[in-house]
Design a protein around this motif. Structure first.
Motif, PDB file in Angstrom:
ATOM      1  N   ASP A  54      28.316  21.338 -22.112  1.00 16.29           N
ATOM      2  CA  ASP A  54      28.851  22.335 -23.030  1.00 16.29           C
ATOM      3  C   ASP A  54      27.687  22.961 -23.777  1.00 16.29           C
ATOM      4  O   ASP A  54      26.597  22.411 -23.850  1.00 16.29           O
ATOM      5  N   TRP A  56      26.236  27.126 -25.404  1.00 15.74           N
ATOM      6  CA  TRP A  56      26.448  28.545 -25.649  1.00 15.74           C
ATOM      7  C   TRP A  56      25.297  29.345 -25.054  1.00 15.74           C
ATOM      8  O   TRP A  56      24.227  28.803 -24.784  1.00 15.74           O
ATOM      9  N   ASP A  79      30.529  30.761 -25.553  1.00 12.76           N
ATOM     10  CA  ASP A  79      30.556  29.302 -25.481  1.00 12.76           C
ATOM     11  C   ASP A  79      31.064  28.888 -24.099  1.00 12.76           C
ATOM     12  O   ASP A  79      31.877  29.589 -23.491  1.00 12.76           O
ATOM     13  N   GLU A  81      32.042  25.218 -21.492  1.00 14.55           N
ATOM     14  CA  GLU A  81      32.197  23.783 -21.287  1.00 14.55           C
ATOM     15  C   GLU A  81      32.704  23.590 -19.871  1.00 14.55           C
ATOM     16  O   GLU A  81      33.778  24.091 -19.528  1.00 14.55           O
ATOM     17  N   GLU A  82      31.923  22.892 -19.059  1.00  6.06           N
ATOM     18  CA  GLU A  82      32.276  22.706 -17.648  1.00  6.06           C
ATOM     19  C   GLU A  82      31.956  21.294 -17.197  1.00  6.06           C
ATOM     20  O   GLU A  82      31.033  20.666 -17.704  1.00  6.06           O
ATOM     21  N   ARG A  83      32.726  20.830 -16.198  1.00  5.51           N
ATOM     22  CA  ARG A  83      32.496  19.523 -15.585  1.00  5.51           C
ATOM     23  C   ARG A  83      31.780  19.726 -14.250  1.00  5.51           C
ATOM     24  O   ARG A  83      32.085  20.663 -13.513  1.00  5.51           O
ATOM     25  N   GLN A 122      32.340  32.448 -17.618  1.00  4.11           N
ATOM     26  CA  GLN A 122      32.682  32.532 -19.039  1.00  4.11           C
ATOM     27  C   GLN A 122      32.318  33.890 -19.628  1.00  4.11           C
ATOM     28  O   GLN A 122      33.030  34.416 -20.484  1.00  4.11           O
TER      29      GLN A 122
END
Length: 175
Positions: A54, A56, A79, A81-83, A122
């Motif tokens: 995660d 920005w 911002d 957030e990724e797996r 994103q």
């Protein structure tokens, strides 16, 4: 925006790594022009299923105004957030069963995490549907195409055919 996570995958679950990054000349998408460098911050954590990243990014993109069709630069703070899931076991080098998750990205065979695609997605989601060069953009004249931000045009508004009945009523009252 590539990070080697081999040591992180060997460490205990919950271990994290933080890093600032900057890319000078990068294009995220053929339809999205990035102006100048991309700067950001990433926190990379080891989780049970792989890696969670995660952070920005700050960047400037060139967009086209929906009203006047001029190109303009728009700074963005996005911002993310990724797996990420491993494709190869970090200790043995044996291929790992792929994770059945549509929202996760693979870690390559060399244990490298590339944030480019995750950030691209994103950034595209952060762009508004209606892009305006400024809030009070007047747009283009529907008849002659003149940019109304530069001043009014000489066009006369076309009468609305739906109100022609009212015009005949006014003429009857004046007679």
């Amino acid at each position: 925006m590539i990070f080697n996570v081999a040591q992180l995958l060997k460490s205990l679950v919950g271990t994290s790594l933080e890093s600032d990054f900057s890319e000078d000349d990068i294009q995220l998408d053929e339809d999205l022009k990035v102006i100048g460098p991309i700067a950001g911050h990433a926190r990379i954590r080891h989780i049970n299923q792989g890696i969670l990243v995660d952070g920005w990014v700050d960047l400037t993109v060139e967009l086209e105004c929906t009203r006047c069709l001029k190109h303009f630069e728009q700074p963005q703070h996005v911002d993310f957030e990724e797996r990420f899931y491993p494709t190869v076991d970090v200790v043995t080098g044996i291929p790992v069963e792929p994770v059945d998750a549509e929202d996760a990205f693979p870690i390559d065979d060399h244990h490298l995490v590339d944030l480019t695609e995750a950030i691209r997605q994103q950034v595209l989601l952060a762009i508004p549907i209606v892009t305006l060069c400024r809030e009070d953009c007047a747009g283009l004249c529907a008849q002659c195409g003149k940019d109304l931000n530069e001043g009014p045009c000489e066009c006369q508004p076309e009468p609305d055919a739906r109100f022609s009945v009212l015009k005949t009523l006014l003429q009857q009252d004046n007679s």
